[in-house]
Design a protein around this motif. Structure first.
Motif, PDB file in Angstrom:
ATOM      1  N   GLU A 174       0.820  -1.213   0.000  1.00  0.00           N
ATOM      2  CA  GLU A 174       0.000   0.000   0.000  1.00  0.00           C
ATOM      3  C   GLU A 174       0.855   1.265   0.000  1.00  0.00           C
ATOM      4  OE1 GLU A 174      -0.745  -2.619   2.203  1.00  0.00           O
ATOM      5  OE2 GLU A 174      -2.254  -3.328   0.798  1.00  0.00           O
ATOM      6  N   GLU A 175       1.958   1.250   0.714  1.00  0.00           N
ATOM      7  CA  GLU A 175       2.839   2.413   0.758  1.00  0.00           C
ATOM      8  C   GLU A 175       3.740   2.482  -0.461  1.00  0.00           C
ATOM      9  OE1 GLU A 175       5.127   2.954   4.318  1.00  0.00           O
ATOM     10  OE2 GLU A 175       3.420   2.512   5.594  1.00  0.00           O
ATOM     11  N   ALA A 176       4.152   1.340  -0.974  1.00  0.00           N
ATOM     12  CA  ALA A 176       5.143   1.302  -2.045  1.00  0.00           C
ATOM     13  C   ALA A 176       4.548   1.609  -3.419  1.00  0.00           C
ATOM     14  CB  ALA A 176       5.839  -0.056  -2.074  1.00  0.00           C
ATOM     15  N   ASP A 177       3.287   1.276  -3.651  1.00  0.00           N
ATOM     16  CA  ASP A 177       2.672   1.494  -4.957  1.00  0.00           C
ATOM     17  C   ASP A 177       2.149   2.922  -5.035  1.00  0.00           C
ATOM     18  OD1 ASP A 177       1.326   1.491  -7.347  1.00  0.00           O
ATOM     19  OD2 ASP A 177       0.093  -0.263  -6.894  1.00  0.00           O
ATOM     20  N   ILE A 178       2.798   3.740  -5.853  1.00  0.00           N
ATOM     21  CA  ILE A 178       2.404   5.146  -5.970  1.00  0.00           C
ATOM     22  C   ILE A 178       1.661   5.422  -7.277  1.00  0.00           C
ATOM     23  CG2 ILE A 178       4.265   5.948  -4.465  1.00  0.00           C
ATOM     24  CD1 ILE A 178       5.656   6.926  -7.104  1.00  0.00           C
ATOM     25  N   SER A 179       1.151   4.395  -7.917  1.00  0.00           N
ATOM     26  CA  SER A 179       0.454   4.552  -9.198  1.00  0.00           C
ATOM     27  C   SER A 179      -0.709   5.536  -9.088  1.00  0.00           C
ATOM     28  CB  SER A 179      -0.050   3.198  -9.703  1.00  0.00           C
ATOM     29  OG  SER A 179       1.014   2.293  -9.869  1.00  0.00           O
ATOM     30  N   ASP A 180      -1.502   5.401  -8.044  1.00  0.00           N
ATOM     31  CA  ASP A 180      -2.645   6.315  -7.882  1.00  0.00           C
ATOM     32  C   ASP A 180      -2.188   7.748  -7.612  1.00  0.00           C
ATOM     33  OD1 ASP A 180      -4.482   4.346  -8.425  1.00  0.00           O
ATOM     34  OD2 ASP A 180      -4.994   3.950  -6.330  1.00  0.00           O
ATOM     35  N   LYS A 181      -1.072   7.923  -6.911  1.00  0.00           N
ATOM     36  CA  LYS A 181      -0.537   9.272  -6.680  1.00  0.00           C
ATOM     37  C   LYS A 181      -0.132   9.911  -8.007  1.00  0.00           C
ATOM     38  CE  LYS A 181       1.246   8.704  -1.993  1.00  0.00           C
ATOM     39  NZ  LYS A 181       2.453   8.677  -1.139  1.00  0.00           N
ATOM     40  N   VAL A 182       0.455   9.113  -8.891  1.00  0.00           N
ATOM     41  CA  VAL A 182       0.846   9.628 -10.198  1.00  0.00           C
ATOM     42  C   VAL A 182      -0.395  10.035 -10.992  1.00  0.00           C
ATOM     43  CG1 VAL A 182       1.958   9.045 -12.400  1.00  0.00           C
ATOM     44  CG2 VAL A 182       3.015   8.316 -10.251  1.00  0.00           C
ATOM     45  N   LEU A 183      -1.435   9.206 -10.953  1.00  0.00           N
ATOM     46  CA  LEU A 183      -2.688   9.563 -11.629  1.00  0.00           C
ATOM     47  C   LEU A 183      -3.265  10.859 -11.063  1.00  0.00           C
ATOM     48  CD1 LEU A 183      -4.331   6.039 -11.935  1.00  0.00           C
ATOM     49  CD2 LEU A 183      -3.747   7.558 -13.841  1.00  0.00           C
ATOM     50  N   GLN A 184      -3.254  10.984  -9.745  1.00  0.00           N
ATOM     51  CA  GLN A 184      -3.782  12.183  -9.113  1.00  0.00           C
ATOM     52  C   GLN A 184      -2.960  13.407  -9.499  1.00  0.00           C
ATOM     53  OE1 GLN A 184      -3.738  10.754  -5.098  1.00  0.00           O
ATOM     54  NE2 GLN A 184      -5.718   9.716  -5.297  1.00  0.00           N
TER      55      GLN A 184
END
Length: 185
Positions: free
Chosen positions: A160-170
């Motif tokens: 959950e902390e390591a995957d930043i895919s959604d942060k990049v989308l945001q």
């Protein structure tokens, strides 16, 4: 004795420096395929690629129909042709068949070039936003979760902390849709 002390001191120094370097290490990963599927541009690109592929297929289909028609005419008239005329027609048919194969290969390469052309700006946009999120969150390393369908990351302690895919989308102004659940943050 002094050599032994110097050696132990050197090893302790390396261990301390290594431990400090690990303290500054912050690693994350992204799933670029997931990000791409969430982008509005993806649907437009897919649509353009399908239209281009249909155009290429139509061209090849027309050539193949011409070949089939010539082949049928050859079969119907082969018995009445002279040996020279039959050999000439067979040579023409072989050349046409080779041309069709060459056209199919060129069409596939052309489709790949078109896909790369359309996706390059999108991947540049993704990379720009990965860089932005990494900078904003102090990440020292960002990995891809997979390449060509093969996983790169074999173990992640806290996904959950390591995957930043959604942060990049945001960062791109895209609200991730939970149904596709590639990224978690």
């Amino acid at each position: 004795m002094k050599l032994k002390t110097l050696f132990v001191s050197a090893i302790l120094t390396l261990l301390v420096v290594g431990a400090q370097a690990q303290d500054n290490l912050k690693i994350a990963y992204v799933d670029t395929d997931y990000i791409l599927t969430q982008m509005p541009e993806a649907k437009q690109i897919q649509s353009e690629l399908q239209a281009y592929q249909r155009q290429l297929q139509n061209k090849i289909s027309a050539t193949m129909q011409g070949f089939q028609q010539q082949y049928q005419e050859y079969q119907q008239g082969a018995a009445t042709m002279t040996d020279q005329a039959r050999q000439t027609k067979e040579q023409e048919l072989q050349e046409l068949q080779q041309q069709i194969q060459q056209d199919q290969q060129e069409a596939q390469l052309s489709l790949q070039r078109k896909e790369n052309e359309l996706l390059q700006p999108v991947y540049e946009k993704i990379q720009t936003n990965i860089d932005k999120v990494a900078e904003q969150n102090g990440y020292t390393h960002i990995f891809s979760s997979g390449v060509a369908g093969n996983p790169i990351l074999l173990y992640v302690k806290n996904q959950e902390e390591a995957d930043i895919s959604d942060k990049v989308l945001q960062a791109m102004g895209i609200t991730p849709t939970p149904a596709n659940s590639g990224g978690n943050n």
